[in-house]
Design a protein around this motif. Sequence first.
Motif, PDB file in Angstrom:
ATOM      1  N   TRP A  41       0.828  -1.205   0.000  1.00 14.47           N
ATOM      2  CA  TRP A  41       0.000   0.000   0.000  1.00 14.47           C
ATOM      3  C   TRP A  41       0.864   1.257   0.000  1.00 14.47           C
ATOM      4  O   TRP A  41       0.514   2.253  -0.637  1.00 14.47           O
ATOM      5  CB  TRP A  41      -0.955  -0.011   1.190  1.00 14.47           C
ATOM      6  CG  TRP A  41      -2.036  -1.039   1.048  1.00 14.47           C
ATOM      7  CD1 TRP A  41      -2.260  -2.126   1.825  1.00 14.47           C
ATOM      8  CD2 TRP A  41      -3.040  -1.084   0.016  1.00 14.47           C
ATOM      9  NE1 TRP A  41      -3.333  -2.851   1.357  1.00 14.47           N
ATOM     10  CE2 TRP A  41      -3.837  -2.237   0.249  1.00 14.47           C
ATOM     11  CE3 TRP A  41      -3.351  -0.280  -1.083  1.00 14.47           C
ATOM     12  CZ2 TRP A  41      -4.896  -2.592  -0.569  1.00 14.47           C
ATOM     13  CZ3 TRP A  41      -4.418  -0.628  -1.904  1.00 14.47           C
ATOM     14  CH2 TRP A  41      -5.175  -1.767  -1.632  1.00 14.47           C
ATOM     15  N   PHE A  42       1.982   1.218   0.687  1.00 17.29           N
ATOM     16  CA  PHE A  42       2.902   2.355   0.630  1.00 17.29           C
ATOM     17  C   PHE A  42       3.468   2.505  -0.773  1.00 17.29           C
ATOM     18  O   PHE A  42       3.654   3.622  -1.267  1.00 17.29           O
ATOM     19  CB  PHE A  42       4.027   2.175   1.645  1.00 17.29           C
ATOM     20  CG  PHE A  42       3.652   2.589   3.035  1.00 17.29           C
ATOM     21  CD1 PHE A  42       3.647   3.925   3.394  1.00 17.29           C
ATOM     22  CD2 PHE A  42       3.300   1.642   3.977  1.00 17.29           C
ATOM     23  CE1 PHE A  42       3.294   4.311   4.680  1.00 17.29           C
ATOM     24  CE2 PHE A  42       2.943   2.019   5.268  1.00 17.29           C
ATOM     25  CZ  PHE A  42       2.944   3.353   5.618  1.00 17.29           C
ATOM     26  N   SER A  43       3.749   1.386  -1.429  1.00 15.18           N
ATOM     27  CA  SER A  43       4.270   1.440  -2.795  1.00 15.18           C
ATOM     28  C   SER A  43       3.243   2.037  -3.751  1.00 15.18           C
ATOM     29  O   SER A  43       3.598   2.731  -4.708  1.00 15.18           O
ATOM     30  CB  SER A  43       4.672   0.040  -3.265  1.00 15.18           C
ATOM     31  OG  SER A  43       5.756  -0.448  -2.514  1.00 15.18           O
ATOM     32  N   VAL A  44       1.971   1.760  -3.496  1.00 12.92           N
ATOM     33  CA  VAL A  44       0.915   2.370  -4.309  1.00 12.92           C
ATOM     34  C   VAL A  44       0.972   3.890  -4.176  1.00 12.92           C
ATOM     35  O   VAL A  44       0.909   4.625  -5.175  1.00 12.92           O
ATOM     36  CB  VAL A  44      -0.476   1.847  -3.884  1.00 12.92           C
ATOM     37  CG1 VAL A  44      -1.582   2.691  -4.505  1.00 12.92           C
ATOM     38  CG2 VAL A  44      -0.642   0.388  -4.289  1.00 12.92           C
ATOM     39  N   LEU A  45       1.094   4.368  -2.938  1.00  9.36           N
ATOM     40  CA  LEU A  45       1.158   5.814  -2.718  1.00  9.36           C
ATOM     41  C   LEU A  45       2.384   6.426  -3.391  1.00  9.36           C
ATOM     42  O   LEU A  45       2.306   7.496  -3.992  1.00  9.36           O
ATOM     43  CB  LEU A  45       1.185   6.105  -1.216  1.00  9.36           C
ATOM     44  CG  LEU A  45      -0.075   5.740  -0.434  1.00  9.36           C
ATOM     45  CD1 LEU A  45       0.128   6.001   1.054  1.00  9.36           C
ATOM     46  CD2 LEU A  45      -1.277   6.507  -0.956  1.00  9.36           C
ATOM     47  N   ILE A  46       3.517   5.730  -3.302  1.00  7.94           N
ATOM     48  CA  ILE A  46       4.748   6.231  -3.935  1.00  7.94           C
ATOM     49  C   ILE A  46       4.592   6.270  -5.446  1.00  7.94           C
ATOM     50  O   ILE A  46       4.994   7.233  -6.112  1.00  7.94           O
ATOM     51  CB  ILE A  46       5.947   5.356  -3.527  1.00  7.94           C
ATOM     52  CG1 ILE A  46       6.257   5.564  -2.046  1.00  7.94           C
ATOM     53  CG2 ILE A  46       7.180   5.692  -4.374  1.00  7.94           C
ATOM     54  CD1 ILE A  46       7.310   4.636  -1.506  1.00  7.94           C
TER      55      ILE A  46
END
Length: 200
Positions: free
Chosen positions: A84-89
């Motif tokens: 999910w953090f990678s999605v935001l990035i």
Amino acid sequence: MLITLLCDIVGPVGGYYLLRAFDVAPVWALTLSGLPPALRVLYLALRHRRIDGMGVFVLLILAIGFATTLLTGDARLQLVRGAWFSVLIGLWMLASLRVGRRPTTYQATLALLPGRAAAVEERWADTPSFRRVWRVLTVVWGVGGLVHSGISIVLAYTLPVDVVPGLDTGVSIGSFVLLQVVTQVLLAREGTLNRVVARR
């Protein structure tokens, strides 16, 4: 680099399977196996008396993972915490094409070349192909990050929990290598950055 590799990749994956061998519950094995990268970040922060953005990111993922464990006890939520953090990035990288002065990939590379920053900025100002390649690379990394995150989420919710940490790590390494190869090929074909770096 070897210490980073051991702490950030070998430690979490090996730690997870070692803890599982001692019958530690998957959700706690996932939480505890995230400690090696966090300990490395804290050690570097104490040694250099500062913490960089990536360090904050690592600690934030670990903190959210720990909170998730306490609140839900759901191992699959632990497996997708990084995705999910990678999605935001990925979305942030794509947004940088419209918001801000420079694409994210260009800004990150500029930070890695402090001695050549002025020359690189000059090439940005006067070379259209140079500007174009960084915009393309930002799309490549942004979309690549979103695709990788999607794969990680699918793996986490369709495969047995014990299979996912090792498999997802393999996918992550493969994705990173592929994106690096694409990056180097595009930069080499455009040529400007190589010429700037090669100057004495």
